[in-house]
Scaffold this active site. Sequence first.
Site, PDB file in Angstrom:
ATOM      1  CB  SER A   1      -6.077   2.415  -0.199  1.00  0.00           C
ATOM      2  OG  SER A   1      -5.034   2.951  -0.001  1.00  0.00           O
TER       3      SER A   1
ATOM      4  CG  ASP B   1      -2.229   0.868   1.211  1.00  0.00           C
ATOM      5  OD1 ASP B   1      -1.815   2.001   0.809  1.00  0.00           O
ATOM      6  OD2 ASP B   1      -2.990   0.501   1.501  1.00  0.00           O
TER       7      ASP B   1
END
Length: 496
Positions: A109, A59
């Site tokens: 995200s 991430d």
Amino acid sequence: MKLLTASVLALASATAAFAQDLPQASSQWFTDGQAALQEKLNRQPNTGRAKNVILFIADGNGVASNYMNRLWAGQQEGGMGDDYVQPQEAFPNLALVKTYNINAQTPDSAPTAGAMNTGVKQRFNLINLGENAIHDDCSTVAGNELTLFSEMMSDAGKSVGAITTARLTHATPAAVYAKTANRNWEDEVPADCSAQTDIASQLVNALETGVVDIALGGGARYFVPKGTATPNGGEGHRPDGVNLVEMAQSNGIQYVSDKAGLDATTNDKPILGMWTDSHASYEADRPETEPSLADMTRKAIDYLGQNENGFYLEIEAGRVDHANHDTNAKRAMIDGKAFSDAVALADELTDDADTLIIVTADHEHAIAMNGYCGRGTPIDGLCYDVAQTGIMHSDDLVLGDDGKPYTVVGYLNGVGSVMVEQADGKFTAPEGRPEITQEEAQDIDYVQQSLIPKSSETHSGVDVALYAKGPWAHLFDGTIEQNVIFHVMDYAVTAE
């Protein structure tokens, strides 16, 4: 056409022969380049059907983040760092990925992970809902739910897993199983919302129905009611009084809260493991009782690999993102190295012939790499000047026009801003940039200097890299839209 082909081959042969006669032909750089060329010429695309798919997502680990991770890992092994090769960087196929959301130049995200799991781009802050759904509007959920890659794989008889160093209800792992109008509805939805349940409830339901078979990470507080102790010694956060941990256990799901418990699980029942109440620990701070990302990867592959039909596994290094949000580059690098260790392990435990491994990121951060630094400059420290002789940096620090040194890694915005709020509410830097020593810069808790003051550093819209190997990995090429990742995964598992 045959004559043309023969001419091309003759020209290529003559060029190769000529190259060997060049004065630089004895250089290690030159011979390495020739070897790299030959390795590429020898490659043959794998067009078999993929039994397994592993999607690695670090991430917030874009090209700049990947660069600093590379140098960190190489320098920890005693090298310069820049010539180090991370496990994923040795994969034969590479693409650049455009990460924007339907309505956002700088992505979030939730929809980026959702794009990889559904094949379509999505709206900012939503997970796995179509383009007509609206953030925070529960009434737009019905009719906009998207079919997930995990659901398709489960229907095909494959097993599914999601592991993360973030909360299991956080955006990226949730994209494996959840559909929600707000990524923050982790344990509660609005009172008038009947179209969906909270994300934690959706995970337990996915485990009970067989869409997900193993889920490992953090976030236990969202599965336990307020006022009730979590298995990790904290307090629950759920406002509805439902204990999802007990519900899961009563439905035959193995629940574990530490590494010892994970090691003791069997492969005959679904597994839900959460080591912390919120996110798992940073790798730099991880206690021995908490499994590493590599530990979780080993367990997940061992568990899922028992299915003769194969599996789909998403593996997220979620805390790379969190360290970057805190402009704490050193923790981001250490978690980046832990991510690469998990990639190497997954590669070791699987067969290239039947397993497609994809290593990418959901987005990048507002990171900048300062210059001009000599080789061997510590990536976690201050920038040393280029030396006139040899290859190692000089002992002189590079200074800004203000006469002060600076770190190699910087951020455009964040908590380390040189702009300080004054009594009148205005932000200024009356003393200029703070002085900094090498010791301070390399401290684990150091936050990089930045310009724009923000309580949390932002993502950026810069492309991220994708590395792949295994069946149909050669379809990853050039610059692609993020949702194309789904389509390659789907083609790989269905190809005749």
